[in-house]
Structures are given as C-alpha cells and as structure tokens.
Design an enzyme around this catalytic site. Structure first.
Site, PDB file in Angstrom:
ATOM      1  N   SER A   1       3.119  -2.143  10.486  1.00 37.75           N
ATOM      2  CA  SER A   1       4.562  -2.114  10.743  1.00 37.75           C
ATOM      3  C   SER A   1       5.275  -3.421  10.403  1.00 37.75           C
ATOM      4  CB  SER A   1       4.850  -1.702  12.190  1.00 37.75           C
ATOM      5  OG  SER A   1       4.410  -0.364  12.407  1.00 37.75           O
TER       6      SER A   1
ATOM      7  N   GLY B   1       2.664  -1.129   4.407  1.00 38.99           N
ATOM      8  CA  GLY B   1       2.667   0.293   4.070  1.00 38.99           C
ATOM      9  C   GLY B   1       4.094   0.780   3.875  1.00 38.99           C
ATOM     10  N   GLY B   2       4.677   1.333   4.949  1.00 36.75           N
ATOM     11  CA  GLY B   2       5.994   1.969   4.864  1.00 36.75           C
ATOM     12  C   GLY B   2       7.053   1.135   4.161  1.00 36.75           C
TER      13      GLY B   2
ATOM     14  N   GLY C   1       1.949   2.205  10.797  1.00 38.01           N
ATOM     15  CA  GLY C   1       2.881   3.321  10.642  1.00 38.01           C
ATOM     16  C   GLY C   1       3.553   3.756  11.935  1.00 38.01           C
TER      17      GLY C   1
ATOM     18  N   GLU D   1      -5.598  -5.240  10.550  1.00 39.59           N
ATOM     19  CA  GLU D   1      -4.626  -4.160  10.734  1.00 39.59           C
ATOM     20  C   GLU D   1      -4.922  -3.421  12.038  1.00 39.59           C
ATOM     21  OE1 GLU D   1      -2.657  -2.983   6.832  1.00 39.59           O
ATOM     22  OE2 GLU D   1      -4.379  -1.674   7.079  1.00 39.59           O
TER      23      GLU D   1
ATOM     24  N   HIS E   1      -9.699   0.898   4.861  1.00 34.73           N
ATOM     25  CA  HIS E   1      -8.426   1.150   5.546  1.00 34.73           C
ATOM     26  C   HIS E   1      -8.676   2.103   6.717  1.00 34.73           C
ATOM     27  CE1 HIS E   1      -4.342   2.477   6.358  1.00 34.73           C
ATOM     28  NE2 HIS E   1      -3.927   1.394   5.716  1.00 34.73           N
TER      29      HIS E   1
ATOM     30  N   GLU F   1      -7.130   4.570   7.734  1.00 32.53           N
ATOM     31  CA  GLU F   1      -6.951   5.997   7.414  1.00 32.53           C
ATOM     32  C   GLU F   1      -8.202   6.547   6.724  1.00 32.53           C
ATOM     33  OE1 GLU F   1      -3.151   5.528   5.480  1.00 32.53           O
ATOM     34  OE2 GLU F   1      -2.283   5.024   7.430  1.00 32.53           O
TER      35      GLU F   1
ATOM     36  N   ASN G   1       0.872  -1.178   0.000  1.00 39.71           N
ATOM     37  CA  ASN G   1       0.000   0.000   0.000  1.00 39.71           C
ATOM     38  C   ASN G   1       0.910   1.230   0.000  1.00 39.71           C
ATOM     39  OD1 ASN G   1      -1.797   2.047   0.471  1.00 39.71           O
ATOM     40  ND2 ASN G   1      -2.316   1.424   2.565  1.00 39.71           N
ATOM     41  N   TRP G   2       1.028   1.822  -1.158  1.00 39.99           N
ATOM     42  CA  TRP G   2       1.979   2.945  -1.308  1.00 39.99           C
ATOM     43  C   TRP G   2       1.409   4.246  -0.733  1.00 39.99           C
ATOM     44  CZ3 TRP G   2       4.027   2.080  -7.058  1.00 39.99           C
ATOM     45  CH2 TRP G   2       4.654   0.837  -7.118  1.00 39.99           C
ATOM     46  N   LYS G   3       0.166   4.208  -0.333  1.00 36.93           N
ATOM     47  CA  LYS G   3      -0.504   5.386   0.256  1.00 36.93           C
ATOM     48  C   LYS G   3      -0.312   6.629  -0.632  1.00 36.93           C
ATOM     49  CE  LYS G   3       0.057   3.415   4.804  1.00 36.93           C
ATOM     50  NZ  LYS G   3      -0.175   3.594   6.216  1.00 36.93           N
TER      51      LYS G   3
HETATM   52  C1  PEP Z   1      -1.033   0.094   6.019  1.00 32.37           C
HETATM   53  O1  PEP Z   1      -1.152   1.282   5.829  1.00 32.37           O
HETATM   54  O2  PEP Z   1      -1.868  -0.691   5.565  1.00 32.37           O
HETATM   55  C2  PEP Z   1       0.102  -0.367   6.809  1.00 32.37           C
HETATM   56  C3  PEP Z   1       0.091  -1.589   7.240  1.00 32.37           C
HETATM   57  O3  PEP Z   1       1.109   0.545   7.029  1.00 32.37           O
HETATM   58  P1  PEP Z   1       2.539   0.261   7.745  1.00 32.37           P
HETATM   59  O4  PEP Z   1       3.082  -1.023   7.168  1.00 32.37           O
HETATM   60  O5  PEP Z   1       3.365   1.436   7.413  1.00 32.37           O
HETATM   61  O6  PEP Z   1       2.254   0.107   9.201  1.00 32.37           O
END
Ligand code: PEP
Length: 258
Positions: free
Chosen positions: A214, A235-236, A174, A168, A96, A98, A9-11
C-alpha cells in the site's frame, strides 16, 4: 551508499494498449534523476516484449513477476529464466505473497527459483513478509527468519549481489493498511541484521531492502526516508503514472537525507 529503487508490480492488470500507455507516461513523465533512483517495471508476461521495446535506451529496467525453477521443457504455463532474459528482463520477482498463497509456493520452491534465476543471470526481488495473525502474535521476526533461511539455503555469498529483498507485510498488500514508518524500519533492520549474521556486515550493508504494501504518493516519503528502507515495491499505485512518478520523486527526495 545504496541506490534507491522503485519497482512497479503491475500484477494481472492492463491490456496491451493500456500497458503501453502506462509505460510511456511513466517513461516520459518522470523528471527524476536516474542516477539517484533505479526504476523497474514488472508487467504481465504477455506484455514484457512490448514494454521492453518502449523502455529501450532508457535506464528503466524490466522484470518478470515470477519465474520457473525449472529449465525449458514440458511445464505448461510456466516461464523459464531464459525466456525472461530473451525478452529483455534483467529482473524477476520471486516469492510474492500472492504466489505463496494462491500457488502454494513453499520456501523450498522459492529457493529453487532463486538459484536457477541467478545461475542464468537474472536479478531477483525476493519477497518476504508476515501475515496479520503473525504480527498480532509477535511472530514477525520468527516468520522472516524462517522465510530468509528457506530462501537463502545453500546460496553462495556472491549470489547476494543479484538479490534485492522486498519486505511486504501480507496484511498491507492491496489493503490500504500501510505499515507505519517505525514498523517498516524495524522489520528492515531485522532483515539486515539477519543478512549480516549469515553473510557478513559488508554484504548486509550493500543489500537493498525495499518496502511493499500500500505504498502511495502520500505515504512514500515517510517510508523511504527510513534508514534501512532502500526503495519501494509498488502494486496498485504503479498502475497510475502520476502516482508512480510521484513515488519515484519521493525516493529521490529521501535519498538526499540518507
Ligand atoms: C505488491 O503486490 O507487491 C504490492 C505491494 O501491492 P500494493 O502496493 O497494491 O499493496
């Protein structure tokens, strides 16, 4: 056996040039057998078409980060399922945290989005997960139950073939605070038992449940080796080709233990 998945997920990150670089580096850098692990990129909407061209002919899938619950028309800023399909997506993320937090998406809106996405032929990553206070108050399962009840309202059993659930925990997204292997396994087992009660053991046995929050190269193997963890939504760490490819490799390594 459930095929493991690793989803990036490149956000709201990258430019057209860095998105291209990332897609190419992952595409060319992964040595993992694609029969073992399914990989999907979810770039920002303006780069979907570009990335679609770069992964054409490979087994890497493409997904949107969100989709409208409405058909095409006067909905400024939204993206219809038809549009995601038109630029090569087979997948979309829905629900999600967010989106739930910053765009006030309710379980009922999420349910509407899932229904429409599936009706149009998209596959869905449905995100669920508790906040820190909910975990501290031992309300994780109650919260998951509420989100699952809302998301799956009036869904036919056949729709579940198009759904992958992503557990999640919001406190892990994040933040660098990853769930322990045991916390992830317990939540995944709960989600699978909920699916089994509602839709039957066979549907639950086929349902892929990804962990997100994470995930990094150094914690992926432990998480992915849990019996009810069928992959990762990243994500990150998905913004760094080396890290992401290492997570893909961890998924392949863990699949031999399942
Ligand atoms: C996400 O946004 O779905 C996510 C899991 O982010 P991160 O890996 O950065 O925690």
């Amino acid at each position: 056996m459930r095929k493991l998945m690793v989803v990036g997920n490149w956000k709201m990150n990258l430019t057209s040039s860095t998105a291209s670089e990332l897609a190419v580096q992952i595409r060319d850098g992964s040595t993992t057998n694609t029969n073992t692990v399914e990989v999907v990129f979810c770039p920002p909407a303006p780069y979907l078409k570009l990335v679609s061209g770069l992964i054409e002919g490979t087994s890497i899938g493409l997904g949107g980060q969100d989709v409208s619950g409405k058909g095409p028309g006067a909905f400024t800023g939204e993206t219809a399922a038809e549009m995601l399909l038109d630029v090569g997506c087979k997948w979309t993320i829905i629900g999600h945290s967010e989106r739930r937090t910053y765009h006030n998406e309710t379980d009922s809106v999420i349910n509407q989005k899932i229904k429409r996405a599936i009706q149009l032929g998209l596959n869905v990553f449905l995100c669920v997960g508790e906040k820190k206070e909910e975990r501290q108050n031992n309300q994780t399962e109650a919260l998951l139950e509420m989100q699952l009840n809302g998301a799956f309202t009036d869904l036919e059993t056949s729709a579940l073939e198009r759904i992958v659930i992503a557990y999640e925990p919001v406190w892990a997204i994040g933040t660098g605070l990853v769930a322990t292997n045991e916390q992830a396994e317990a939540a995944h087992a709960y989600i699978r038992s909920w699916i089994s009660t509602r839709f039957g053991a066979s549907v639950a046995g086929d349902m892929r449940i990804l962990y997100g929050g994470s995930v990094k190269a150094d914690n992926a193997l432990g998480l992915l080796s849990q019996p009810n963890v069928d992959g990762a939504l990243v994500g990150g760490a998905s913004l760094d080709a080396k890290s992401f490819n290492s997570i893909i490799q961890s998924a392949a390594d863990s699949s031999s233990t399942k």
